[in-house]
Design an enzyme around this catalytic site. Structure first.
Site, short mmCIF file in Angstrom:
data_model
loop_
_atom_site.label_atom_id
_atom_site.label_comp_id
_atom_site.label_asym_id
_atom_site.label_seq_id
_atom_site.Cartn_x
_atom_site.Cartn_y
_atom_site.Cartn_z
N TRP A 1 -12.94 -5.39 -0.49
CA TRP A 1 -10.69 -6.12 -0.14
C TRP A 1 -11.06 -7.44 -0.22
CZ3 TRP A 1 -12.10 -1.33 1.09
CH2 TRP A 1 -11.67 -0.32 0.96
N HIS B 1 1.24 5.77 -3.43
CA HIS B 1 0.23 4.90 -3.38
C HIS B 1 -0.88 4.54 -4.33
CE1 HIS B 1 -3.33 3.49 -1.18
NE2 HIS B 1 -2.70 3.54 0.05
N GLU C 1 -2.07 9.15 -1.65
CA GLU C 1 -3.00 7.92 -0.91
C GLU C 1 -4.62 8.61 -0.94
OE1 GLU C 1 -3.32 5.55 3.08
OE2 GLU C 1 -1.60 7.02 3.17
N ASP D 1 0.99 -1.22 -0.30
CA ASP D 1 -0.29 0.02 -0.12
C ASP D 1 0.45 1.22 0.29
OD1 ASP D 1 0.98 -1.00 2.69
OD2 ASP D 1 -0.48 0.91 3.52
N GLU E 1 4.82 -0.04 7.53
CA GLU E 1 3.13 -0.22 6.79
C GLU E 1 3.56 -1.27 5.54
OE1 GLU E 1 -1.81 0.46 6.25
OE2 GLU E 1 -0.31 2.43 6.51
N ASP F 1 -6.51 -2.48 -2.22
CA ASP F 1 -6.04 -2.12 -2.53
C ASP F 1 -5.18 -2.66 -4.57
OD1 ASP F 1 -5.11 -0.74 -0.54
OD2 ASP F 1 -4.43 1.10 -0.58
N ARG G 1 6.26 4.24 4.95
CA ARG G 1 5.72 4.70 6.61
C ARG G 1 5.60 3.03 6.62
NH1 ARG G 1 0.24 6.37 4.69
NH2 ARG G 1 -0.64 4.27 4.62
#
Length: 885
Positions: A526, A758, A737, A460, A466, A473, A464
């Protein structure tokens, strides 16, 4: 002249170490004639490249199939190279002659054949567990080596050396999979790297995804395990027919490396004074090294490498050196990228330099890292002193455009730095360009969003704390990705991880591989990645096998939804991300205004429709009938719940209208009213979108599919917030993002969740290829994967030309249209051999359109031409065409 080119086995050119017992091969045809189709083929497989001893012969098969041809009846065995070649015939009986020879090499097909042990560094008192270990083995080999292969994997990340140099060009091996269930093994041909006498194989290990920090929050690490380990077998075959194996076992030795810390999020610390010169070469004294420890780990999870590997793809030279208002020395690479910085430095032994990474500068021009959250993204390098030293990391990657230098002194030379771009090495397949430079920059940003986030899994964000494989996504972007790159192996591997991580009742985790808590699963849009992603790979590559493999997973997802709540036809329970980051959300909320049960039920219906189609394709008619009946009932329930008797949708948002129209859930008056309502909502927003992750990928498609092409182009060309081009006016080189990651006044949207790389909103790329350039595939069974091509460009807006190219399994498709000042339109088309196409000439009339100067009825390669409302439809065979009207 008929010619066979592009031989592939399981999508790959001469792969080694694969574990397919019945592999599939594909090839392409080339010809200088139009309307060339294959009528028959023959494939032979042999042990030798001279094809003196055939192992398998298809004979002459009457078929036009040249993609995913399964070698039925050939039972491959472990660690064997198979040579193959192909010949084919066209409809006139002309033969191509035999193709060049190609090969594939199997890995270890039976897990019971493995002999190696899992080994790792000894963990003793005072040991630095964060220091990357070296592991080493010296061994002797005889003269007369015929073939040698290494099979290796690790708990953690590994890098191999053999006789003093690196083995292979893969990075971040063994990749990130659902480690509890699946761990990839890489294969390397090292025949030319061994010599008679003493040889040395060595490895370095890093924490990676297995042991390192992962996800957000304090001390979230070692999710999979807390011990690094290596598993390796070197198989040597001699000319005299004997074989020898060198494996990881208790005879290996270990010591600390110069890497004192390596973390995916935080960077790497390297002390060059600790280098052990010659550690992987013969003659090195390892008497002070410690014995390794055996690690307990089952071999049942081992699989061959499935995905394309991560490689160094390119280097970027900096475009500027600046001093910020805060006094920092910062390098600008000019492109938000993912990988690492390679640098050269000279200084005294023991002195330290640091590299800090950031995506953007703040409104004042200072280095900005708040959006990294807890990810440090820092490289520390301690010099050994003397001559210039060049360094680049091994077990970490950063997302950045800007680099802050600490400890480099005042005389910084840009030539001493280069950004090394790394990502999964997928073949580039797409090209798009048009007359508008801002749209071209948008296409550039979409492509770099893919490059930055397709590093072994579809992440994603790459900067960062993550960098996770968010399912929503991925499904939103997969069709765009399939234009840009050959993503079939990439998503095949990821889909298998999704299936492995699926809950017992069919739920789909938010991220794949699943590393969040046990309750983090099964949001609508998702979880639907379980269905949409395999379906898209089938659609774009004609890959029926992925549907067969994933069918149980697809069914399980539908069963999960049916079991939720009291009404199996409406999904109105549980947590959902909704229209994530929709601009019509309430203050302090990430979730858009569209009712989440509306979104959930719409995606439920869509996924059921795809599973119904899948059942038909893989030969399960009873299942197809069952899902067809279920789909009809869901649509009926959806209509009762969300459509008023007068045909108005009860959910008055842009995304609601878009989903109802895109998924075919509205008919008649309801459809007409939804189109009108969408236009009304766009007009109210002065033709700006308010859609989030769920609605945005489909918005322009819905407009162009429903007679509102001008509106779709108007959205594309908007330059103020919120719009795709707004980001570009703010200097974006990747997709953001948030629509307003950088606000109009230069401030930031948020520091908590504000990635500038993103790819989700880059899904507009699908529309650029499918509608602006007009390249699409027929979805009819046996014609998918661009066997039958739809070339239907829809010029609009201020564009006066656009070009799209797509390298498919059959060859390159090209669509280039241009409007001239005298009102004429030219459309140049390339259709690969062994395919056909339906070409639409927008705004043309049958009696005046020409091809290469001839009326359509007299042009070679044209099977038919039909006048439609607003266009001429031309059925063509393979070849190059130039239409004019």
């Amino acid at each position: 002249m008929l010619k066979i080119v592009g031989l592939r086995c399981e999508y790959k050119e001469n792969p080694i170490g694969i574990d397919a017992k019945n592999p599939r091969i594909s090839w392409r045809l080339e010809s200088d004639k139009r309307s060339v189709n294959q009528s028959a083929y023959q494939v032979v497989v042999a042990e030798d490249r001279e094809f003196g001893k055939l192992l398998w012969d298809s004979g002459k098969v009457d078929s036009d199939q040249c993609v995913h041809v399964e070698l039925a009846g050939l039972e491959a065995v472990s660690r064997k190279r198979y040579h193959y070649r192909v010949q084919c015939w066209d409809r006139d009986g002309e033969s191509s002659g035999w193709s060049h020879d190609a090969y594939w090499e199997t890995g270890v097909l039976d897990r019971g054949e493995w002999k190696a042990e899992w080994i790792g560094p000894s963990i003793g008192e005072g040991a630095n567990e964060e220091q990357s270990p070296f592991l080493r083995k010296s061994f002797s080999v005889k003269e007369g080596i015929r073939h040698a292969s290494i099979y290796a994997t690790a708990l953690g990340l590994y890098e191999l050396e053999l006789n003093g140099s690196r083995v292979g060009d893969h990075y971040f091996t063994p990749g990130w999979t659902s480690y509890e269930h699946r761990l990839q093994v890489q294969a390397y041909d090292v025949t030319d790297r061994l010599a008679g006498g003493e040889n040395v194989i060595g490895a370095m290990l890093g924490n990676g995804w297995y042991k390192g920090f992962l996800t957000w929050g304090e001390n979230k690490r070692a999710i999979y395990g807390d011990r690094l380990a290596l598993f390796l077998e070197l198989h040597i075959e001699y000319e005299d027919g004997t074989e020898e194996t060198v494996s990881t076992d208790s005879s290996w030795r270990t010591a600390g490396s110069p890497i004192l810390m390596s973390e995916i999020y935080h960077g790497e610390t390297y002390d060059a004074r600790l280098e052990r010169n010659g550690w992987s070469s013969a003659g090195y004294d390892d008497s002070e090294w410690l014995p390794v420890e055996r690690i307990s780990q089952s071999n049942d999870i081992l699989i061959a490498q499935e995905n394309d590997p991560v490689r160094k793809i390119e280097e970027i030279k900096p475009i500027g050196l600046l001093t910020t208002p805060a006094g920092d020395t910062v390098i600008d690479l000019g492109q938000n990228m993912v990988g690492w910085l390679k640098f050269t430095v000279q200084g005294e032994a023991g002195s330290e330099v640091q590299i800090h990474h950031a995506e953007v500068l703040d409104g004042e021009g200072n280095f900005y890292t708040d959006n990294m959250r807890s990810a440090k993204q820092i490289i520390r390098y301690v010099l050994k002193g003397g001559e210039p030293e060049t360094y680049e990391p091994r077990f970490t990657f950063q997302g950045f455009r800007y680099v802050r230098l600490i400890g480099f002194g005042e005389n910084v030379r840009l030539d001493d730095f280069a950004g090394v771009v790394l990502h999964t090495d997928m073949a580039t397949t797409g090209f798009f360009e048009c007359s508008d430079p801002l749209v071209n920059q948008l296409q550039h940003n979409i492509e770099w969003g893919l490059k930055g986030n397709f590093l072994d899994v579809p992440t994603d964000c790459p900067q960062r704390d993550e960098r996770l494989g968010w399912t929503g996504d991925a499904q939103m972007f997969i069709r765009t990705a399939a234009y840009l790159k050959n993503v079939a192996p990439f998503f095949t591997k990821w889909s298998r991880d999704l299936k492995a991580d699926q809950t017992n009742n069919g739920g789909v985790p938010f991220v794949i591989p699943h590393v969040l808590d046990a309750n983090s699963h099964s949001s609508a849009a998702w979880g639907d990645a379980a269905v949409i992603c395999p379906w898209t790979i089938y659609l774009c590559y004609g890959d029926k096998r992925i549907l067969e493999e994933q069918y149980d997973s697809m069914q399980a997802w539908i069963s999960y939804i049916r079991d939720q709540g009291e009404n199996e036809l409406l999904w109105n329970t549980g947590f959902h991300f909704g229209d994530w980051l929709g601009l019509d959300s309430k203050p302090d909320s990430y979730i858009g205004a569209t009712d989440r049960d509306y979104i959930a039920t719409a995606f439920y219906a869509y996924s059921v429709s795809l599973v119904q189609k899948t059942a038909t394709i893989i030969g399960k008619p009873e299942d197809a009938a069952k899902y067809g009946e279920l789909y009809g009932r869901i649509v009926e329930a959806f209509t009762k719940e969300f459509v008023t008797p007068s045909g108005r949708l009860s959910v008055p948002t842009q995304t609601a209208q878009v989903l109802g129209l895109m998924f075919g859930l509205l008919e008649g008056t309801a459809k007409d009213r939804a189109v009108a309502k969408l236009m009304e909502l766009l007009d109210e927003s002065k033709f700006h979108l308010t859609t989030g992750f769920v609605g945005t990928p489909y918005l322009n498609h819905v407009l162009s599919d429903n007679g509102k092409l001008d509106a779709a182009y108007q959205l594309l060309f908007q330059k103020d917030y919120p719009s795709w081009l707004y980001q570009i006016t703010k200097g974006a080189t990747t997709i953001w993002e948030h629509w307003d990651g950088i606000k109009e006044d230069g401030s930031f949207w948020s520091k908590d969740m504000n990635s500038f790389n993103h790819y989700a909103y880059g899904a507009i790329g699908d529309w650029l290829y499918r509608v602006v350039a007009g390249i699409d595939t027929d979805e009819s069974q046996e014609l998918v994967g661009y066997k039958r091509i739809l070339i239907r460009p829809q010029p609009g807006g201020s564009l006066n030309w656009a070009e799209g190219r797509l390298d498919t399994m059959y060859g390159e498709i090209r669509s280039y249209w241009k409007k001239s000042d005298d009102g004429k339109t030219v459309l140049e088309v390339t259709v690969p051999a062994n395919t056909s196409a339906e070409v639409h000439l927008p705004g043309a009339w049958l009696d005046s359109a020409t091809e290469s100067g001839s009326v359509l009825s007299e042009a070679a390669g044209i099977a038919s031409a039909t006048q439609l409302e607003g266009a001429v439809a031309v059925a063509v065979g393979s070849g190059e065409y130039e239409f004019s009207w």
